[in-house]
Design an enzyme around this catalytic site. Structure first.
Site, PDB file in Angstrom:
ATOM      1  CD  GLU A 262       7.489  -1.636   5.919  1.00  0.00           C
ATOM      2  OE1 GLU A 262       7.477  -0.547   6.519  1.00  0.00           O
ATOM      3  OE2 GLU A 262       7.950  -2.674   6.420  1.00  0.00           O
ATOM      4  CB  CYS A 296       7.221   6.632   3.684  1.00  0.00           C
ATOM      5  SG  CYS A 296       8.725   5.642   3.649  1.00  0.00           S
TER       6      CYS A 296
HETATM    7  P1  NAD Z   1      -0.997   4.204  -3.007  1.00  0.00           P
HETATM    8  O1  NAD Z   1      -1.426   3.504  -1.785  1.00  0.00           O
HETATM    9  O2  NAD Z   1      -1.965   5.041  -3.721  1.00  0.00           O
HETATM   10  O3  NAD Z   1      -0.436   3.156  -4.095  1.00  0.00           O
HETATM   11  C1  NAD Z   1       0.586   2.237  -3.795  1.00  0.00           C
HETATM   12  C2  NAD Z   1       0.469   1.043  -4.737  1.00  0.00           C
HETATM   13  O4  NAD Z   1      -0.741   0.356  -4.443  1.00  0.00           O
HETATM   14  C3  NAD Z   1       0.406   1.408  -6.216  1.00  0.00           C
HETATM   15  O5  NAD Z   1       1.115   0.450  -6.976  1.00  0.00           O
HETATM   16  C4  NAD Z   1      -1.084   1.297  -6.514  1.00  0.00           C
HETATM   17  O6  NAD Z   1      -1.360   1.029  -7.878  1.00  0.00           O
HETATM   18  C5  NAD Z   1      -1.478   0.136  -5.630  1.00  0.00           C
HETATM   19  N1  NAD Z   1      -2.905   0.075  -5.275  1.00  0.00           N
HETATM   20  C6  NAD Z   1      -3.788   1.087  -5.182  1.00  0.00           C
HETATM   21  N2  NAD Z   1      -5.015   0.611  -4.843  1.00  0.00           N
HETATM   22  C7  NAD Z   1      -4.885  -0.722  -4.717  1.00  0.00           C
HETATM   23  C8  NAD Z   1      -5.795  -1.769  -4.398  1.00  0.00           C
HETATM   24  N3  NAD Z   1      -7.075  -1.514  -4.129  1.00  0.00           N
HETATM   25  N4  NAD Z   1      -5.332  -3.031  -4.363  1.00  0.00           N
HETATM   26  C9  NAD Z   1      -4.039  -3.299  -4.625  1.00  0.00           C
HETATM   27  N5  NAD Z   1      -3.132  -2.349  -4.949  1.00  0.00           N
HETATM   28  C10 NAD Z   1      -3.551  -1.076  -4.978  1.00  0.00           C
HETATM   29  O7  NAD Z   1       0.290   5.051  -2.594  1.00  0.00           O
HETATM   30  P2  NAD Z   1       1.058   6.144  -3.447  1.00  0.00           P
HETATM   31  O8  NAD Z   1       0.310   7.418  -3.427  1.00  0.00           O
HETATM   32  O9  NAD Z   1       1.458   5.569  -4.747  1.00  0.00           O
HETATM   33  O10 NAD Z   1       2.404   6.290  -2.578  1.00  0.00           O
HETATM   34  C11 NAD Z   1       2.564   7.195  -1.558  1.00  0.00           C
HETATM   35  C12 NAD Z   1       2.311   6.540  -0.214  1.00  0.00           C
HETATM   36  O11 NAD Z   1       3.235   5.459   0.002  1.00  0.00           O
HETATM   37  C13 NAD Z   1       2.548   7.507   0.935  1.00  0.00           C
HETATM   38  O12 NAD Z   1       1.515   7.359   1.856  1.00  0.00           O
HETATM   39  C14 NAD Z   1       3.873   7.043   1.526  1.00  0.00           C
HETATM   40  O13 NAD Z   1       4.054   7.382   2.876  1.00  0.00           O
HETATM   41  C15 NAD Z   1       3.786   5.560   1.310  1.00  0.00           C
HETATM   42  N6  NAD Z   1       5.109   4.935   1.353  1.00  0.00           N
HETATM   43  C16 NAD Z   1       5.443   4.200   2.449  1.00  0.00           C
HETATM   44  C17 NAD Z   1       6.715   3.638   2.554  1.00  0.00           C
HETATM   45  C18 NAD Z   1       7.130   2.856   3.768  1.00  0.00           C
HETATM   46  O14 NAD Z   1       8.136   2.151   3.700  1.00  0.00           O
HETATM   47  N7  NAD Z   1       6.421   2.941   4.886  1.00  0.00           N
HETATM   48  C19 NAD Z   1       7.633   3.812   1.511  1.00  0.00           C
HETATM   49  C20 NAD Z   1       7.249   4.554   0.397  1.00  0.00           C
HETATM   50  C21 NAD Z   1       5.981   5.123   0.329  1.00  0.00           C
END
Ligand code: NAD
Length: 530
Positions: A262, A296
């Site tokens: 997502e 999001c």
């Molecule tokens: P992010 O991708 O930076 O981090 C999300 C999670 O992934 C965090 O827990 C982070 O620690 C982890 N992560 C980071 N690198 C990783 C790796 N290499 N391997 C495994 N895990 C890793 O996102 P963010 O900045 O925390 O959140 C914002 C983003 O989330 C926005 O792009 C938003 O649109 C998206 N989002 C999407 C939805 C949806 O349902 N489509 C819902 C909420 C947020």
């Protein structure tokens, strides 16, 4: 607008050191040290999060795995009872968790409440449907009457949930609850910024009667703790940015484990020429600025028909001017600060780049440190053009650009001109026309006369993104069966598929061809019926 620079601490929530310790004990953390977590309202120290070492991640998954078979063997009705008790506890203690969410994220309390409602409706939906959805299903067999077939759903095993910071309650539970109802154990890795909410949830799940090891938490950075988790679980439910999603999906691909992704969006709201301007403005205001745009499915691009453009921009500007920015926990504000310095720099950087390249500010467009160190004003821009980051990249802040369109076709073409495909909205007086246009939008969900809540809250239907916005979906049937592996058990009666003794292959082929011809109308009927 309130203004404060005083530090917020856990004690401000009425917590003693003992309560705080009880919560942080929920993490498999500490071996890898501690990380300072700041409260976005004041950008000052909130508490020290214990971090999980590699060993702690391995142990958490091992504990989850050791509990999973017994949990899967409990009756589905017992699993449902646990989740419904949890649901009731969540509602009873809602003010506590709304406090924690506000302290960790700085969001307005009404946005925190939306998370709580989401978890409740998701839990109710799967409590109502899980028994039926997980039950064995009979299908028509290869040879009618002679072949009987059952489709059986088994839990996958241990599900890893990796979540971002923007909806810490929703994303710690809304996927984990169906995963656990399906008989899995889960290991959740929340974002470092928002792990406390997940710790609180774990304590409440245990109070509801969930066996201790079925819901595990690990804490720390994505590339280390997240990656270690992916390497050991049986399915990954990832929510986060599209950039990270690509890395996570590749890692899951290496292991050939399934994953639901997502991801981000650059969502478009279309205002048709027949829309009532006041209504369109109300919808747009909430759709853009909910959770300070750190949502999001929030709208970042608004396409307005030429006939309504000027009154729409004028009325939206007036409405935005009246929004209340809060920098203390509690009710009464419309939006809060951004999550941290890095994100504030990213959002303001996109706006500054657009302004330097010729965009025009309608409203906001700057920081307001005198209100709060991480406050960015709700911002509307016009004259945003292709090539500006703000036009094509996700902003994830309280910023939207407004564009003029000449007709429906033009609006659809512009709305679809993106690599994302998460959410969209159409405001129109002609709902029938709106529904027809919705089908032409390359978007996992489309809300007609609403920004995002109609689709998000309709949890019986799947919610997921296309293109760079994700793979698979949460909610609906998929949101439960994602966490199962299907198995087909087919039983053949009397004859098999090879020629019975005494019948030549040639004669058998003839008989089979005739049988297949006889079955042809059955196939046609079932296709028509679906
Ligand atoms: P992010 O991708 O930076 O981090 C999300 C999670 O992934 C965090 O827990 C982070 O620690 C982890 N992560 C980071 N690198 C990783 C790796 N290499 N391997 C495994 N895990 C890793 O996102 P963010 O900045 O925390 O959140 C914002 C983003 O989330 C926005 O792009 C938003 O649109 C998206 N989002 C999407 C939805 C949806 O349902 N489509 C819902 C909420 C947020």
């Amino acid at each position: 607008m309130t203004s404060t620079r005083t530090a917020l601490t856990l004690q401000d929530m009425g917590w003693t050191a003992a309560t705080a310790a009880e919560l942080t004990d929920q993490f498999n953390g500490g071996e890898a040290g501690y990380r300072e977590v700041k409260a976005p309202f004041t950008n000052s120290y909130l508490y020290a999060l214990p971090l999980s070492s590699d060993h702690a991640v391995d142990e958490a998954v091992a504990r989850a795995r050791s509990s999973q078979l017994r949990w899967a063997a409990t009756k589905i009705t017992e699993r449902i009872d646990v989740m419904l008790r949890f649901h009731d506890l969540l509602l009873r203690h809602r003010e506590d968790v709304l406090d924690i969410i506000q302290f960790e994220t700085g969001k307005a309390r009404r946005d925190a409440l939306e998370e709580l409602l989401d978890v409740c409706v998701v839990t109710q939906y799967y409590a109502r449907t899980a028994k039926r959805l997980l039950a064995d299903r009979a299908h028509r067999g290869a040879i009618p009457v002679l072949t009987s077939v059952r489709e059986v759903h088994h839990p996958i095993g241990v599900v890893g949930v990796i979540a971002p910071w923007n909806y810490p309650l929703s994303l710690a539970l809304s996927d984990a609850v169906p995963a656990m109802l399906a008989g899995n154990a889960v290991v959740v890795k929340p974002d470092v910024q928002t792990s406390l909410t997940a710790g609180w949830c774990r304590r409440l799940l245990r109070e509801a009667g969930l066996p201790a090891n079925v819901y595990q938490l690990v804490t720390g950075d994505g590339p280390t703790v997240g990656a270690r988790l992916i390497d050991q679980v049986d399915h990954v439910m990832f929510t986060g940015s599209s950039a990270t999603g690509r890395i996570v999906a590749a890692r899951c691909g290496e292991r050939l484990i399934s994953a639901t992704m997502e991801l981000g969006g650059k969502n478009a709201l279309i205002v048709r020429a027949d829309a009532q301007v006041g209504r369109a403005v109300r919808i747009a205001e909430r759709a853009v600025f909910a959770n300070s745009g750190q949502l999001c499915i929030a709208m970042e691009r608004i396409y307005v028909d030429r006939k309504l453009f000027e009154p729409f921009v004028e009325q939206l500007r007036n409405r935005v001017a009246a929004l209340k920015i809060g920098t203390r926990p509690g009710w009464g504000s419309d939006l809060g600060p951004l999550i941290n310095d890095t994100h504030l720099d990213r959002v303001s950087g996109q706006v500054e780049q657009a302004l330097a390249a010729g965009a025009t500010v309608v409203s906001g467009g700057r920081r307001r440190p005198e209100i709060g160190p991480l406050v960015y004003l709700p911002t509307l821009l016009t004259d945003v053009t292709v090539g500006m980051d703000l036009c094509g990249q996700e902003t994830f802040g309280p910023v939207a650009s407004i564009y003029v369109t000449s007709d429906d076709d033009h609006a659809i073409q512009l709305a679809n001109d993106t690599e994302y495909g998460l959410n969209a909205s159409i405001v129109t007086a002609d709902v029938g026309r709106g529904k027809a246009l919705a089908r032409r939008l390359n978007s996992g969900s489309v809300n007609i006369n609403d920004g995002y809540a109609a689709a998000w809250g309709s949890v019986a239907a799947p919610l997921g993104g296309r293109g760079a916005s994700g793979l698979g979906a949460r909610h609906g049937i998929a949101g439960l069966l994602n966490y199962t592996e299907s198995q087909t058990i087919a039983t053949q009666r009397i004859w098999g598929f090879s020629a019975p003794a005494g019948i030549s292959d040639r004669r058998w082929a003839d008989l089979l061809a005739r049988s297949v011809r006889i079955m042809r109308p059955l196939g046609h009927r079932s296709k028509g019926a679906s």
